[in-house]
Design a protein around this motif. Structure first.
Motif, PDB file in Angstrom:
ATOM      1  N   HIS A 202      -7.754  18.516  -9.454  1.00  0.00           N
ATOM      2  CA  HIS A 202      -8.063  18.793 -10.081  1.00  0.00           C
ATOM      3  C   HIS A 202      -9.856  18.103 -10.916  1.00  0.00           C
ATOM      4  CE1 HIS A 202      -5.748  18.123 -14.711  1.00  0.00           C
ATOM      5  NE2 HIS A 202      -6.656  18.488 -14.744  1.00  0.00           N
ATOM      6  N   LYS A 203      -9.907  16.938 -10.154  1.00  0.00           N
ATOM      7  CA  LYS A 203     -10.893  16.258 -10.268  1.00  0.00           C
ATOM      8  C   LYS A 203     -12.908  17.680  -9.936  1.00  0.00           C
ATOM      9  CE  LYS A 203     -11.760  13.061  -7.956  1.00  0.00           C
ATOM     10  NZ  LYS A 203     -12.702  11.991  -6.881  1.00  0.00           N
TER      11      LYS A 203
ATOM     12  N   HIS B 144       0.916  -1.177   0.064  1.00  0.00           N
ATOM     13  CA  HIS B 144      -0.328  -0.031   0.155  1.00  0.00           C
ATOM     14  C   HIS B 144       0.887   1.250   0.001  1.00  0.00           C
ATOM     15  CE1 HIS B 144      -3.788   2.200   0.485  1.00  0.00           C
ATOM     16  NE2 HIS B 144      -3.470   2.703   1.254  1.00  0.00           N
TER      17      HIS B 144
ATOM     18  N   LYS C 243       2.236   3.406  -6.375  1.00  0.00           N
ATOM     19  CA  LYS C 243       0.961   2.773  -7.459  1.00  0.00           C
ATOM     20  C   LYS C 243       1.927   2.794  -9.401  1.00  0.00           C
ATOM     21  CE  LYS C 243       0.158   7.491  -4.828  1.00  0.00           C
ATOM     22  NZ  LYS C 243       0.399   8.903  -5.047  1.00  0.00           N
TER      23      LYS C 243
ATOM     24  N   VAL D 186      -5.978   8.360 -12.433  1.00  0.00           N
ATOM     25  CA  VAL D 186      -5.003   7.050 -12.007  1.00  0.00           C
ATOM     26  C   VAL D 186      -4.964   6.469 -10.824  1.00  0.00           C
ATOM     27  CG1 VAL D 186      -3.521   9.734 -13.185  1.00  0.00           C
ATOM     28  CG2 VAL D 186      -3.890   9.459 -10.385  1.00  0.00           C
ATOM     29  N   PRO D 187      -3.859   6.069 -10.627  1.00  0.00           N
ATOM     30  CA  PRO D 187      -3.934   5.000  -9.181  1.00  0.00           C
ATOM     31  C   PRO D 187      -3.416   4.815  -8.578  1.00  0.00           C
ATOM     32  CG  PRO D 187      -1.450   4.722 -10.842  1.00  0.00           C
ATOM     33  CD  PRO D 187      -2.601   5.382 -11.547  1.00  0.00           C
ATOM     34  N   GLY D 188      -4.291   4.670  -7.606  1.00  0.00           N
ATOM     35  CA  GLY D 188      -3.599   4.735  -5.758  1.00  0.00           C
ATOM     36  C   GLY D 188      -2.830   3.974  -5.432  1.00  0.00           C
ATOM     37  N   LYS D 189      -2.423   4.136  -3.693  1.00  0.00           N
ATOM     38  CA  LYS D 189      -1.740   3.712  -3.369  1.00  0.00           C
ATOM     39  C   LYS D 189      -1.809   2.158  -3.510  1.00  0.00           C
ATOM     40  CE  LYS D 189       0.116   6.955  -0.033  1.00  0.00           C
ATOM     41  NZ  LYS D 189       1.109   6.799   1.367  1.00  0.00           N
TER      42      LYS D 189
ATOM     43  N   GLN E 191       5.045  22.679  -8.419  1.00  0.00           N
ATOM     44  CA  GLN E 191       3.791  21.338  -8.962  1.00  0.00           C
ATOM     45  C   GLN E 191       2.735  22.030  -8.825  1.00  0.00           C
ATOM     46  OE1 GLN E 191       4.575  18.097  -6.246  1.00  0.00           O
ATOM     47  NE2 GLN E 191       6.146  16.530  -7.152  1.00  0.00           N
TER      48      GLN E 191
ATOM     49  N   HIS F 127      -6.271  12.731 -15.034  1.00  0.00           N
ATOM     50  CA  HIS F 127      -5.786  12.432 -13.670  1.00  0.00           C
ATOM     51  C   HIS F 127      -7.251  12.090 -12.683  1.00  0.00           C
ATOM     52  CE1 HIS F 127      -3.552  15.727 -10.094  1.00  0.00           C
ATOM     53  NE2 HIS F 127      -3.554  14.559 -10.552  1.00  0.00           N
ATOM     54  N   LYS F 128      -8.239  12.307 -12.993  1.00  0.00           N
ATOM     55  CA  LYS F 128      -9.071  11.154 -12.367  1.00  0.00           C
ATOM     56  C   LYS F 128      -8.888  10.121 -11.978  1.00  0.00           C
ATOM     57  CE  LYS F 128     -13.008  12.922 -14.072  1.00  0.00           C
ATOM     58  NZ  LYS F 128     -14.814  13.251 -13.793  1.00  0.00           N
TER      59      LYS F 128
ATOM     60  N   LEU G  83       3.265  13.451 -11.173  1.00  0.00           N
ATOM     61  CA  LEU G  83       2.351  11.527 -11.036  1.00  0.00           C
ATOM     62  C   LEU G  83       3.735  10.956 -10.300  1.00  0.00           C
ATOM     63  CD1 LEU G  83       0.470  10.242 -13.358  1.00  0.00           C
ATOM     64  CD2 LEU G  83      -0.346  11.471 -11.339  1.00  0.00           C
TER      65      LEU G  83
ATOM     66  N   TRP H 183      -4.729  15.322  -7.316  1.00  0.00           N
ATOM     67  CA  TRP H 183      -5.838  14.551  -7.416  1.00  0.00           C
ATOM     68  C   TRP H 183      -7.194  15.269  -7.460  1.00  0.00           C
ATOM     69  CZ3 TRP H 183      -9.057  10.895  -5.127  1.00  0.00           C
ATOM     70  CH2 TRP H 183      -9.856   9.885  -6.075  1.00  0.00           C
TER      71      TRP H 183
ATOM     72  N   ASN I 264      -4.598   8.404  -0.599  1.00  0.00           N
ATOM     73  CA  ASN I 264      -3.920   7.236  -1.509  1.00  0.00           C
ATOM     74  C   ASN I 264      -3.200   7.573  -2.956  1.00  0.00           C
ATOM     75  OD1 ASN I 264      -4.371   5.182   0.142  1.00  0.00           O
ATOM     76  ND2 ASN I 264      -6.250   4.177  -0.585  1.00  0.00           N
ATOM     77  N   HIS I 265      -3.818   9.169  -3.038  1.00  0.00           N
ATOM     78  CA  HIS I 265      -3.328   9.627  -4.522  1.00  0.00           C
ATOM     79  C   HIS I 265      -1.979  11.053  -4.265  1.00  0.00           C
ATOM     80  CE1 HIS I 265      -6.821   7.419  -6.430  1.00  0.00           C
ATOM     81  NE2 HIS I 265      -6.518   7.461  -6.836  1.00  0.00           N
ATOM     82  N   ASP I 266      -2.221  11.494  -5.280  1.00  0.00           N
ATOM     83  CA  ASP I 266      -1.281  12.694  -5.644  1.00  0.00           C
ATOM     84  C   ASP I 266      -1.844  13.482  -4.862  1.00  0.00           C
ATOM     85  OD1 ASP I 266      -2.125  14.231  -7.380  1.00  0.00           O
ATOM     86  OD2 ASP I 266      -1.434  12.057  -8.611  1.00  0.00           O
TER      87      ASP I 266
ATOM     88  N   GLU J  23      -2.086   0.121  -6.323  1.00  0.00           N
ATOM     89  CA  GLU J  23      -3.022  -0.266  -7.320  1.00  0.00           C
ATOM     90  C   GLU J  23      -1.961   0.118  -8.925  1.00  0.00           C
ATOM     91  OE1 GLU J  23      -7.252   1.935  -6.104  1.00  0.00           O
ATOM     92  OE2 GLU J  23      -5.820   3.149  -7.399  1.00  0.00           O
TER      93      GLU J  23
ATOM     94  N   GLU K  74       6.691  12.048  -8.963  1.00  0.00           N
ATOM     95  CA  GLU K  74       7.073  12.580  -7.646  1.00  0.00           C
ATOM     96  C   GLU K  74       6.269  12.658  -6.586  1.00  0.00           C
ATOM     97  OE1 GLU K  74       9.899  16.579  -9.547  1.00  0.00           O
ATOM     98  OE2 GLU K  74       7.420  16.810  -8.838  1.00  0.00           O
ATOM     99  N   THR K  75       5.564  11.530  -6.539  1.00  0.00           N
ATOM    100  CA  THR K  75       4.389  11.607  -6.175  1.00  0.00           C
ATOM    101  C   THR K  75       3.583  10.140  -5.610  1.00  0.00           C
ATOM    102  OG1 THR K  75       2.600  12.037  -7.407  1.00  0.00           O
ATOM    103  CG2 THR K  75       3.753  13.909  -5.959  1.00  0.00           C
TER     104      THR K  75
END
Lengths: 268, 268
Positions: B109-110, A55, A58, A112-115, B149, A109-110, A157, B106, B101-103, A117, A159-160
């Motif tokens: 931007h949504k 976890h 990504k 993109v994978p989370g931790k 960023q 961006h919506k 992405l 994220w 779990n995301h940057d 994933e 960097e994070t």
């Protein structure tokens, strides 16, 4: 040299039809190669379990290629062994009116994978510097601006915590002809066909040029482009599976440390 | 000099308590100032109709400020006249586990505005270079990376048609004390209070420094920061309404051209 390095695009790479048939990794023994790919796919599945448990990281896989280049087949052949809960595929179609109302990275961006994933993009924001360029919907200045925006976005992405692997599935014009004809000849495959495919095929050379430029402009250590000869499906899946497996292994994923207190617990 | 220019942050601006009470725009006649603000809010509402009809530009308003600085009050006082369908407020709270779990960009931007929309952020991605810095959750290197960023992200939004206005509502430490005490004294206002507010208040100086740095690092022509003295609510609303109205007017919004064919149509 690792397998990934062999397929990485570089300034000398020229995308042309002769490339598509090169068997850079397949042994020529189809059955053996398919077995190797299956074993790799199983390892990828095991590594995905670790990624999920840890976890933290990504993984974003981007698949690009001309119509019939085998993006769907790659998902099935390389990621087909993964627990569906752990990997998600997102197919980006022509943008909806709501999506068009936003910047082109918004819908991407919506998703993109989370931790923990793995997300596989079947087409992506790269369409916004490909089809748009081929049809002159955007000019050179806007295209360059988008290259820069894409580089910034992917760097953020990375960097994070997102590992990014980008694959261009390269087929020859002749192979596409064969695959389109196959689809047309079989009514059960008509659902895969779109008359627009024939329109886009007329711009074959334009697409090759647009890919060449986009790939070189957006290749980066943290978001590398791999150029996959894809006239052979066996070669294609073997190459991609090898690169993904190699990357996951290099991430040295580990299960989180157990809790020593837990061993003292009694369940009554 | 336009009103906006007077409030724009610059390298010489030092965020300190004496600033908060400066009546830079209010006349001192409260009733007159409130009436002016109301008229501006009505003009903003009319201009929003145009923005919506033109269906091209996007307007993003970012409100930042310490607890009790009046972010909610600004939404009501400046944007309260707008058709609720045309303006949307998004309040960013402590991130959920899915968001974590995301940057950090994220979830932001949504929520950015689409064409013809006005979106007001009550707090924003700036929290990720404020509270995180004050509590040492991130180090200086990570903070600088995030400044970059954020600049990239806002530049991309601007390049893809979003007008961005960022407001820092600046109150003095003493004024916050008075407002917190008011909340505590009135049980009907207890829902607005959180014991965490008192914890954050202890880091007052740290926040002022973090704001100072973040604002200067992320101020840009296409995403300017305005420093709004906000001890006086009248002054605050008047200043923000003036800047928003001035900006919308400068956009020279127009209804799309009518369709000449329509005049020939007969409705039977």
């Amino acid at each position: 040299m690792g397998i990934a390095a062999q397929f990485r695009i570089n300034k000398e790479t020229e995308i042309k039809d002769s490339l598509a048939s090169k068997k850079m990794i397949a042994t020529g023994d189809k059955a053996a190669d398919k077995l190797t790919t299956l074993k790799l796919a199983e390892q990828i599945s095991d590594l995905q379990n670790l990624l999920y448990a840890a976890h933290d990281a990504k993984l974003l896989i981007i698949l690009q290629g001309m119509d019939t280049s085998g993006k769907d087949g790659t998902v099935k052949g390389v990621f087909g062994q993964i627990n569906p809960l752990g990997a998600r595929t997102v197919a980006f179609k022509a943008p909806s009116s709501e999506e068009k109302n936003h910047d082109y990275l918004w819908r991407v961006h919506k998703e993109v994978p989370g931790k923990g994933e793995i997300t596989i993009f079947n087409r992506s924001h790269y369409e916004d510097v490909l089809i748009t360029v081929v049809h002159d919907w955007i000019d050179t200045a806007e295209c360059k601006r988008r290259y820069a925006q894409i580089c910034d976005f992917e760097r953020m992405l990375s960097e994070t915590g997102t590992v990014i692997l980008k694959f261009f599935l390269h087929i020859s014009k002749q192979e596409q002809k064969a695959r389109l004809e196959e689809r047309l000849a079989d009514p059960d495959k008509h659902w895969k066909f779109d008359t627009q495919d024939l329109v886009e095929r007329k711009s074959w050379d334009g697409y090759q040029k647009a890919y060449q430029r986009a790939l070189l402009a957006t290749d980066a250590e943290h978001a590398p482009w791999y150029l996959i000869p894809a006239d052979s499906k066996t070669q294609r899946n073997l190459a991609i599976a090898s690169i993904v497996q190699e990357k996951l292994v290099s991430m040295k994923l580990k299960y989180p440390p157990g809790n020593p207190e837990y061993s003292k617990l009694k369940v009554e």
